[in-house]
Design a protein around this motif. Structure first.
Motif, mmCIF file in Angstrom:
data_model
loop_
_atom_site.group_PDB
_atom_site.id
_atom_site.type_symbol
_atom_site.label_atom_id
_atom_site.label_comp_id
_atom_site.label_asym_id
_atom_site.label_seq_id
_atom_site.Cartn_x
_atom_site.Cartn_y
_atom_site.Cartn_z
ATOM 1 N N ALA A 428 16.149 36.710 10.532
ATOM 2 C CA ALA A 428 16.160 35.593 11.484
ATOM 3 C C ALA A 428 16.404 34.273 10.759
ATOM 4 N N ALA A 429 16.939 33.323 11.511
ATOM 5 C CA ALA A 429 17.275 32.017 10.925
ATOM 6 C C ALA A 429 16.038 31.278 10.418
ATOM 7 N N ASP A 430 14.838 31.621 10.947
ATOM 8 C CA ASP A 430 13.660 30.885 10.477
ATOM 9 C C ASP A 430 13.251 31.290 9.050
ATOM 10 N N LEU A 431 13.958 32.254 8.472
ATOM 11 C CA LEU A 431 13.694 32.602 7.070
ATOM 12 C C LEU A 431 14.462 31.696 6.100
ATOM 13 N N LEU A 432 15.375 30.895 6.646
ATOM 14 C CA LEU A 432 16.151 30.002 5.774
ATOM 15 C C LEU A 432 15.214 28.996 5.110
ATOM 16 N N GLY A 433 15.440 28.770 3.826
ATOM 17 C CA GLY A 433 14.586 27.850 3.089
ATOM 18 C C GLY A 433 13.348 28.531 2.517
ATOM 19 N N ARG A 434 13.252 29.852 2.695
ATOM 20 C CA ARG A 434 12.077 30.577 2.164
ATOM 21 C C ARG A 434 12.490 31.638 1.141
ATOM 22 N N VAL A 435 11.574 31.948 0.240
ATOM 23 C CA VAL A 435 11.808 33.000 -0.754
ATOM 24 C C VAL A 435 11.146 34.285 -0.244
ATOM 25 N N ILE A 436 11.956 35.335 -0.066
ATOM 26 C CA ILE A 436 11.486 36.566 0.585
ATOM 27 C C ILE A 436 11.884 37.769 -0.299
ATOM 28 N N PRO A 437 10.997 38.762 -0.445
ATOM 29 C CA PRO A 437 11.375 39.961 -1.204
ATOM 30 C C PRO A 437 12.421 40.800 -0.456
ATOM 31 N N VAL A 438 13.431 41.226 -1.170
ATOM 32 C CA VAL A 438 14.517 42.005 -0.568
ATOM 33 C C VAL A 438 14.760 43.245 -1.421
ATOM 34 N N GLU A 439 14.842 44.392 -0.772
ATOM 35 C CA GLU A 439 15.192 45.614 -1.514
ATOM 36 C C GLU A 439 16.710 45.750 -1.520
ATOM 37 N N ILE A 440 17.275 45.796 -2.707
ATOM 38 C CA ILE A 440 18.736 45.805 -2.839
ATOM 39 C C ILE A 440 19.256 47.225 -2.580
ATOM 40 N N SER A 441 20.177 47.321 -1.618
ATOM 41 C CA SER A 441 20.699 48.633 -1.249
ATOM 42 C C SER A 441 22.112 48.865 -1.767
ATOM 43 N N GLU A 442 22.889 47.806 -1.871
ATOM 44 C CA GLU A 442 24.277 47.962 -2.321
ATOM 45 C C GLU A 442 24.678 46.800 -3.200
ATOM 46 N N ALA A 443 25.596 47.060 -4.130
ATOM 47 C CA ALA A 443 26.102 45.991 -4.997
ATOM 48 C C ALA A 443 27.622 45.987 -4.970
ATOM 49 N N GLY A 444 28.200 44.818 -4.795
ATOM 50 C CA GLY A 444 29.653 44.672 -4.883
ATOM 51 C C GLY A 444 29.990 43.892 -6.138
ATOM 52 N N PRO A 445 31.268 43.576 -6.348
ATOM 53 C CA PRO A 445 31.636 42.827 -7.541
ATOM 54 C C PRO A 445 31.099 41.386 -7.521
ATOM 55 N N ASN A 446 30.910 40.818 -6.313
ATOM 56 C CA ASN A 446 30.489 39.411 -6.250
ATOM 57 C C ASN A 446 29.173 39.158 -5.538
ATOM 58 N N SER A 447 28.599 40.184 -4.918
ATOM 59 C CA SER A 447 27.369 39.948 -4.165
ATOM 60 C C SER A 447 26.582 41.236 -3.956
ATOM 61 N N LEU A 448 25.351 41.060 -3.433
ATOM 62 C CA LEU A 448 24.462 42.198 -3.182
ATOM 63 C C LEU A 448 24.139 42.258 -1.690
ATOM 64 N N LEU A 449 23.770 43.472 -1.256
ATOM 65 C CA LEU A 449 23.345 43.677 0.119
ATOM 66 C C LEU A 449 21.939 44.267 0.051
ATOM 67 N N GLY A 450 21.028 43.816 0.951
ATOM 68 C CA GLY A 450 19.667 44.351 0.865
ATOM 69 C C GLY A 450 18.940 44.311 2.186
ATOM 70 N N VAL A 451 17.696 44.808 2.152
ATOM 71 C CA VAL A 451 16.855 44.887 3.337
ATOM 72 C C VAL A 451 15.586 44.071 3.060
ATOM 73 N N ILE A 452 15.269 43.176 3.982
ATOM 74 C CA ILE A 452 14.083 42.343 3.813
ATOM 75 C C ILE A 452 12.834 43.212 3.884
ATOM 76 N N ARG A 453 11.932 43.046 2.898
ATOM 77 C CA ARG A 453 10.763 43.909 2.793
ATOM 78 C C ARG A 453 9.547 43.330 3.490
ATOM 79 N N ALA A 454 9.347 42.044 3.409
ATOM 80 C CA ALA A 454 8.197 41.410 4.063
ATOM 81 C C ALA A 454 8.516 39.941 4.232
ATOM 82 N N ALA A 455 8.032 39.351 5.310
ATOM 83 C CA ALA A 455 8.353 37.937 5.502
ATOM 84 C C ALA A 455 7.072 37.110 5.574
#
Ligand code: SAH
Ligand code: SF4
Ligand code: F3S
Length: 455
Positions: A428-455
């Motif tokens: 959600a947009a209200d997570l902007l500006g916050r530091v949140i743990p993310v489990e990384i599921s995929e990696a590309g050459p320039n970025s990562l994709l992940g799932v938010i673990r707790a907010a």
């Protein structure tokens, strides 16, 4: 109250220019201006330019070509426009810019842009073209408005949760390929108190991460509140104490200024992110000497070992030049070997570009363009494989991400890992500006994709 007049700033070049662009726009706010991303509605257009390589400087003139039409169209509607060239091309070329491009009204160097409101006023009232590329005595930073003045909209400005803060400017190192000592002037460090104040203002605007900037940021030696010169490590310590700030970074560092206290800060300062941009430029001692870098490959190698001992997971980044005058194939291969040996998370690599007024440009051993291009391709293939490997190593880990903006896909938000990789996740947009743990599921050459673990 946002002003009724508009300023449009387009930024070229390094992060310091991004910082300067924000302050250029802010300087006009007390005079009734606000920032815009729509060039057609701007009374003042500023190109904040870069002179580091020929291509960078050329971009300015093609942009000025396009501006001619914008200015014409506005004139047809009875509107006046002030076109300003700021930044390092302004400093390097000065009045020559007026001669080359009749669309330009103002030329203002990187050390005198705090005078912009006055220059704009004079250009309008006196209807004449003005060049100000002085290195004035007065402190530019003290003359500029406080940062809490407004959150201006500047094209290319830093992300809202993350901002740049210039702590040091200029350079006395005179690497033989580089224009920076000529365009930015001698090394200068801002005092600690004014930096802590500016950091506070930025935090009050919602900034959670600061990147301290300087052409040689680790040569920082600003006056502390105790009247003594403080190192960058001490400055980092003081800024890290500010409530509301979550992360600190700094760039760009020179290997010869990497002090013990700064290395120790990577071990001891929790807010200092495990990322270091440390240019080495070339992997051959002969070329390093010809570049006037004043260190050897082995000194760089041992420095990296000490940094890694202090902070084993640190992500390393660097700048490399290929095709410096006289560089042989085997000297270039030494660069490849050093890259393989160190393993970089990220790197920027460039073909050597002869710059007017620099010693290396006068060498009669300039290499053909094809040789430089071929070397750059080989180097970049190697660097891309190292970045991909570094990113892949994050898969399966839970890492803290500072979310900064909405993603391109619906429901997606984008932030940065401690290692500066962009991380995409659904949230959600209200997570902007916050530091949140993310489990990384995929990696590309320039970025990562992940799932938010707790907010
Ligand atoms: N102060 C930093 C670099 C600032 S310029 C340092 O000392 O490392 C950013 C990068 O641009 C440099 O690291 C260098 O790799 C590159 N660069 C500078 N001048 C160049 C030139 N003439 N041709 C090609 N690359 C250049
Ligand atoms: Fe340029 Fe060298 Fe100074 Fe870096 S250290 S800004 S490369 S002269
Ligand atoms: Fe370019 Fe000036 Fe930065 S030359 S890289 S904008 S210091």
């Amino acid at each position: 109250m946002p002003g009724t007049k508009k300023v449009f700033v387009k930024t070229f070049g390094c992060q310091m220019n991004v910082y300067d662009s924000e302050r250029i726009a802010e300087s006009l706010i007390p005079f009734g201006f606000s920032g815009t991303d729509n060039i057609d509605e701007a009374e003042v257009i500023v190109l904040n330019t870069c002179h580091i390589r020929e291509k960078a400087a050329d971009k300015v003139y093609s942009e000025l070509g396009r501006l001619r039409q914008v200015k014409e169209d506005r004139r047809a509607k009875g509107k006046h426009t002030i076109v300003t060239v700021a930044g390092c091309v302004a400093q390097a070329e000065g009045a020559e810019i007026l001669a080359r491009s009749s669309v330009v009204d103002l030329v203002v160097g990187p050390q005198s842009y705090h005078r912009l409101p006055d220059l704009v006023f004079r250009a309008q009232t006196e209807s004449r073209r003005i060049v100000d590329t002085n290195f004035p005595e007065e402190d530019k930073f003290a003359a500029l408005p406080d940062r809490s003045i407004s959150k201006v909209s500047v094209k290319g400005a830093a992300r809202a949760a993350s901002a740049f803060l210039t702590v040091q400017e200029g350079c006395d190192k005179f690497c033989t390929f580089c224009v920076v000592p000529y365009t930015r002037g001698m090394e200068f460090s801002r005092p600690v108190d004014s930096l802590v104040d500016e950091a506070r203002s930025l935090i009050s605007r919602g900034v959670r991460e600061l990147t301290l900037l300087g052409q040689n940021v680790n040569a920082y030696h600003g006056a502390g509140p105790d009247g003594k010169d403080w190192s960058l490590a001490r400055l980092i310590g003081a800024i890290a104490e500010l409530d509301g700030l979550e992360r600190l970074r700094y760039t760009t560092s020179h290997p010869n200024d990497m002090g013990n206290d700064l290395i120790a800060a990577h071990r001891d300062q929790e807010k200092l992110m495990p990322y270091l941009h440390l240019p080495f430029q070339a992997g051959s001692d002969r070329i390093l000497a010809a570049m006037n870098r004043k260190h050897t490959v082995d000194q760089y190698r041992r420095l990296i070992a000490r940094i890694r001992a202090a902070r084993p997971d640190i992500a390393l980044s660097t700048d490399i030049i290929v095709g410096f005058p006289g560089e042989t194939e085997s000297e270039f291969e030494e660069t490849l070997r050093l890259v393989e040996e160190i393993g970089f998370a990220q790197a920027f690599s460039f073909k050597y570009s002869p710059r007017p007024g620099t010693p290396a440009a006068k060498s009669d051993e300039q290499l053909p363009e094809e040789v430089k291009t071929e070397r750059l391709h080989r180097l970049q293939a190697l660097l891309a494989s190292e970045t991909t490997r570094f990113n892949a190593g994050c898969v399966g880990r839970v890492i803290p991400v500072l979310f900064e903006r909405a993603g391109r896909r619906d429901g997606q938000i984008v932030g940065r890992s401690p290692y500066l990789q962009p991380v995409h996740a659904n949230g959600a947009a209200d997570l902007l500006g916050r530091v949140i743990p993310v489990e990384i599921s995929e990696a590309g050459p320039n970025s990562l994709l992940g799932v938010i673990r707790a907010a």
